[in-house]
Scaffold this motif. Structure first.
Motif, PDB file in Angstrom:
ATOM      1  N   LEU A 182      41.282  66.212  21.438  1.00  0.00           N
ATOM      2  CA  LEU A 182      40.362  66.532  20.350  1.00  0.00           C
ATOM      3  C   LEU A 182      39.417  65.372  20.063  1.00  0.00           C
ATOM      4  O   LEU A 182      38.322  65.577  19.532  1.00  0.00           O
ATOM      5  CB  LEU A 182      41.142  66.878  19.079  1.00  0.00           C
ATOM      6  CG  LEU A 182      42.086  68.078  19.166  1.00  0.00           C
ATOM      7  CD1 LEU A 182      42.826  68.251  17.850  1.00  0.00           C
ATOM      8  CD2 LEU A 182      41.338  69.349  19.541  1.00  0.00           C
ATOM      9  N   ASP A 183      39.844  64.159  20.406  1.00  0.00           N
ATOM     10  CA  ASP A 183      39.012  62.994  20.128  1.00  0.00           C
ATOM     11  C   ASP A 183      37.677  63.049  20.866  1.00  0.00           C
ATOM     12  O   ASP A 183      36.692  62.480  20.406  1.00  0.00           O
ATOM     13  CB  ASP A 183      39.762  61.709  20.509  1.00  0.00           C
ATOM     14  CG  ASP A 183      39.042  60.462  20.044  1.00  0.00           C
ATOM     15  OD1 ASP A 183      38.903  60.282  18.817  1.00  0.00           O
ATOM     16  OD2 ASP A 183      38.602  59.665  20.905  1.00  0.00           O
ATOM     17  N   GLY A 184      37.654  63.729  22.014  1.00  0.00           N
ATOM     18  CA  GLY A 184      36.410  63.829  22.780  1.00  0.00           C
ATOM     19  C   GLY A 184      35.815  65.215  22.793  1.00  0.00           C
ATOM     20  O   GLY A 184      34.877  65.478  23.562  1.00  0.00           O
ATOM     21  N   LYS A 185      36.323  66.117  21.953  1.00  0.00           N
ATOM     22  CA  LYS A 185      35.856  67.500  21.953  1.00  0.00           C
ATOM     23  C   LYS A 185      34.664  67.671  21.020  1.00  0.00           C
ATOM     24  O   LYS A 185      34.757  67.435  19.811  1.00  0.00           O
ATOM     25  CB  LYS A 185      36.982  68.438  21.528  1.00  0.00           C
ATOM     26  CG  LYS A 185      36.619  69.912  21.594  1.00  0.00           C
ATOM     27  CD  LYS A 185      37.808  70.780  21.220  1.00  0.00           C
ATOM     28  CE  LYS A 185      37.438  72.260  21.274  1.00  0.00           C
ATOM     29  NZ  LYS A 185      38.603  73.121  20.902  1.00  0.00           N
ATOM     30  N   ALA A 186      33.550  68.078  21.577  1.00  0.00           N
ATOM     31  CA  ALA A 186      32.339  68.241  20.778  1.00  0.00           C
ATOM     32  C   ALA A 186      32.570  69.222  19.633  1.00  0.00           C
ATOM     33  O   ALA A 186      33.124  70.305  19.823  1.00  0.00           O
ATOM     34  CB  ALA A 186      31.198  68.735  21.666  1.00  0.00           C
ATOM     35  N   GLY A 187      32.154  68.811  18.441  1.00  0.00           N
ATOM     36  CA  GLY A 187      32.241  69.677  17.280  1.00  0.00           C
ATOM     37  C   GLY A 187      33.583  69.707  16.593  1.00  0.00           C
ATOM     38  O   GLY A 187      33.715  70.320  15.528  1.00  0.00           O
ATOM     39  N   ASP A 188      34.606  69.066  17.163  1.00  0.00           N
ATOM     40  CA  ASP A 188      35.911  69.100  16.510  1.00  0.00           C
ATOM     41  C   ASP A 188      35.941  68.133  15.330  1.00  0.00           C
ATOM     42  O   ASP A 188      35.387  67.025  15.415  1.00  0.00           O
ATOM     43  CB  ASP A 188      37.016  68.722  17.500  1.00  0.00           C
ATOM     44  CG  ASP A 188      38.391  69.025  16.938  1.00  0.00           C
ATOM     45  OD1 ASP A 188      38.872  70.155  17.145  1.00  0.00           O
ATOM     46  OD2 ASP A 188      38.977  68.147  16.266  1.00  0.00           O
ATOM     47  N   PRO A 189      36.584  68.504  14.226  1.00  0.00           N
ATOM     48  CA  PRO A 189      36.633  67.616  13.057  1.00  0.00           C
ATOM     49  C   PRO A 189      37.284  66.265  13.340  1.00  0.00           C
ATOM     50  O   PRO A 189      37.003  65.295  12.628  1.00  0.00           O
ATOM     51  CB  PRO A 189      37.454  68.427  12.050  1.00  0.00           C
ATOM     52  CG  PRO A 189      37.268  69.855  12.453  1.00  0.00           C
ATOM     53  CD  PRO A 189      37.172  69.829  13.951  1.00  0.00           C
ATOM     54  N   LEU A 190      38.148  66.194  14.366  1.00  0.00           N
ATOM     55  CA  LEU A 190      38.805  64.926  14.677  1.00  0.00           C
ATOM     56  C   LEU A 190      38.131  64.179  15.830  1.00  0.00           C
ATOM     57  O   LEU A 190      38.668  63.188  16.320  1.00  0.00           O
ATOM     58  CB  LEU A 190      40.287  65.169  15.014  1.00  0.00           C
ATOM     59  CG  LEU A 190      41.148  65.613  13.831  1.00  0.00           C
ATOM     60  CD1 LEU A 190      42.580  65.875  14.286  1.00  0.00           C
ATOM     61  CD2 LEU A 190      41.131  64.563  12.712  1.00  0.00           C
ATOM     62  N   ARG A 191      36.969  64.630  16.243  1.00  0.00           N
ATOM     63  CA  ARG A 191      36.240  63.922  17.300  1.00  0.00           C
ATOM     64  C   ARG A 191      35.945  62.484  16.857  1.00  0.00           C
ATOM     65  O   ARG A 191      35.414  62.240  15.776  1.00  0.00           O
ATOM     66  CB  ARG A 191      34.931  64.642  17.623  1.00  0.00           C
ATOM     67  CG  ARG A 191      34.083  63.937  18.691  1.00  0.00           C
ATOM     68  CD  ARG A 191      32.806  64.713  18.955  1.00  0.00           C
ATOM     69  NE  ARG A 191      31.892  63.971  19.822  1.00  0.00           N
ATOM     70  CZ  ARG A 191      31.942  63.998  21.157  1.00  0.00           C
ATOM     71  NH1 ARG A 191      32.851  64.737  21.770  1.00  0.00           N
ATOM     72  NH2 ARG A 191      31.075  63.285  21.878  1.00  0.00           N
ATOM     73  N   GLY A 192      36.339  61.528  17.704  1.00  0.00           N
ATOM     74  CA  GLY A 192      36.104  60.122  17.401  1.00  0.00           C
ATOM     75  C   GLY A 192      37.005  59.542  16.334  1.00  0.00           C
ATOM     76  O   GLY A 192      36.782  58.417  15.882  1.00  0.00           O
ATOM     77  N   ARG A 193      38.052  60.281  15.942  1.00  0.00           N
ATOM     78  CA  ARG A 193      38.931  59.821  14.869  1.00  0.00           C
ATOM     79  C   ARG A 193      40.328  59.420  15.351  1.00  0.00           C
ATOM     80  O   ARG A 193      41.122  58.909  14.555  1.00  0.00           O
ATOM     81  CB  ARG A 193      39.078  60.913  13.798  1.00  0.00           C
ATOM     82  CG  ARG A 193      37.788  61.289  13.090  1.00  0.00           C
ATOM     83  CD  ARG A 193      37.311  60.144  12.212  1.00  0.00           C
ATOM     84  NE  ARG A 193      36.169  60.546  11.380  1.00  0.00           N
ATOM     85  CZ  ARG A 193      34.903  60.351  11.711  1.00  0.00           C
ATOM     86  NH1 ARG A 193      34.597  59.773  12.882  1.00  0.00           N
ATOM     87  NH2 ARG A 193      33.930  60.725  10.900  1.00  0.00           N
TER      88      ARG A 193
END
Length: 322
Positions: free
Chosen positions: A168-179
């Motif tokens: 999910l960290d690299g999934k475009a549009g996911d709320p946890l992207r980059g988190r």
């Protein structure tokens, strides 16, 4: 972790004997074989570099992931995470994530349980700055066949779920992207989930894991061949446990070759203190938070606070070898 279907009959028999007290009727099992050899454990200091954990408390968001391993093992995952907004209050469904990159903790429930049963504890971890992901297992959760032998398949379930969560960290549009701090991961679990957790550091070693927290667990079925890089362990066990004897948990703890500690509750049972707020849960939650701050954020000040938190109220005794 690869899936294997060779029978492990002795392990299954031991597991049934050790956990039947918190299980229902069992159906046909599909246990995985315990590998005959595992990489030797190493004992240097934890690999997470020194750092500082967040000092403030976070609001908590919650969401559900619909996962399925190999098409025949549905694994819905509840995720609690640090959220934007004011700390305190109930977890908010699908709330926006707080700024920052947060370590991940995989949590495994006990036989006949569900992740929501542990929400009081797990939301405290999330409020302290951790993303907590808890699968609902297909054969040991409430409302299923409660097949105790399927616990042997659960380390692979957790590893699969971890892969999906980290993605999910690299999934475009996911709320946890980059988190998500995918290089800082722990596993934790209660009872059969404790067996699952130990398995993730022994026969089913997941090398992504940096630490473990075992509540009322035993090594029956998964063994004590702790493997791979040093991963500190915290065991929590009630001395009056009526399901998994305290001695069984202590035996597994004694085999851990890495930095470790055991929080013993002289009046503690199999874990009801984990399910509702009270003095015992506050001691357990504060101690585990500081352990996770140390192992996943590299916070040495948190490590130094562990003995103080563990001793609060004379509720528990800490064997500290961290």
């Amino acid at each position: 972790m690869p899936r294997r279907r060779t029978p492990a009959l002795l392990a299954c028999a031991l597991l049934t004997a050790g956990l039947v007290g918190c299980s229902g009727d069992t159906g046909p099992a599909r246990p995985q074989a315990v590998p005959t050899q595992a990489p030797a454990a190493t004992t240097p200091a934890p690999r997470v570099p020194a750092g500082t954990a967040p000092e403030r408390a976070f609001a908590v968001g919650v969401r559900q992931l619909k996962l399925n391993r190999d098409g025949d093992r549905p694994l819905p995952v509840t995720v609690w995470y640090p959220a934007a907004g004011k700390a305190g209050g109930e977890p908010e469904r699908s709330a926006g994530a707080a700024d920052g990159r947060f370590p991940v903790v995989m949590f495994s429930h006990g036989l006949g349980g569900r992740p929501a049963d542990y929400e009081t504890l797990l939301t405290r971890w999330a409020a302290a700055g951790f993303v907590v992901a808890a699968p609902t297992f297909p054969h040991t959760s409430r409302g299923t066949d409660t097949n105790v032998l399927d616990v042997l398949n659960q380390p692979a379930d957790v590893s699969y779920a971890l892969t999906q969560v980290l993605a999910l960290d690299g999934k475009a549009g996911d709320p946890l992207r980059g988190r998500l701090a995918g290089d800082r991961v722990a596993a934790a679990g209660h009872s059969a989930g404790g067996v699952t957790t130990i398995g993730l550091f022994t026969a089913g070693r997941d090398e992504r894991l940096d630490a473990g927290v075992v509540f009322a667990g035993t090594a029956l079925g998964v063994g004590t061949a702790f493997a791979g890089a040093a991963a500190p362990q915290l065991f929590v066990h009630g001395e009056a446990d009526e399901v998994v004897q305290y001695a069984a948990g202590k035996e597994a703890y004694d085999k851990v070759p890495w930095p470790k500690a055991m929080l013993s509750l002289p009046n503690g049972d199999h874990g009801r203190a984990l399910l509702s707020d009270g003095a015992a849960l506050r001691v357990v939650s504060d101690t585990t938070v500081e352990f996770l701050r140390w192992t996943l954020y590299g916070d040495e000040a948190a490590k130094r606070r562990i003995p103080t938190d563990a001793a609060r109220g004379d509720i528990a005794v800490l064997d500290n070898r961290l």
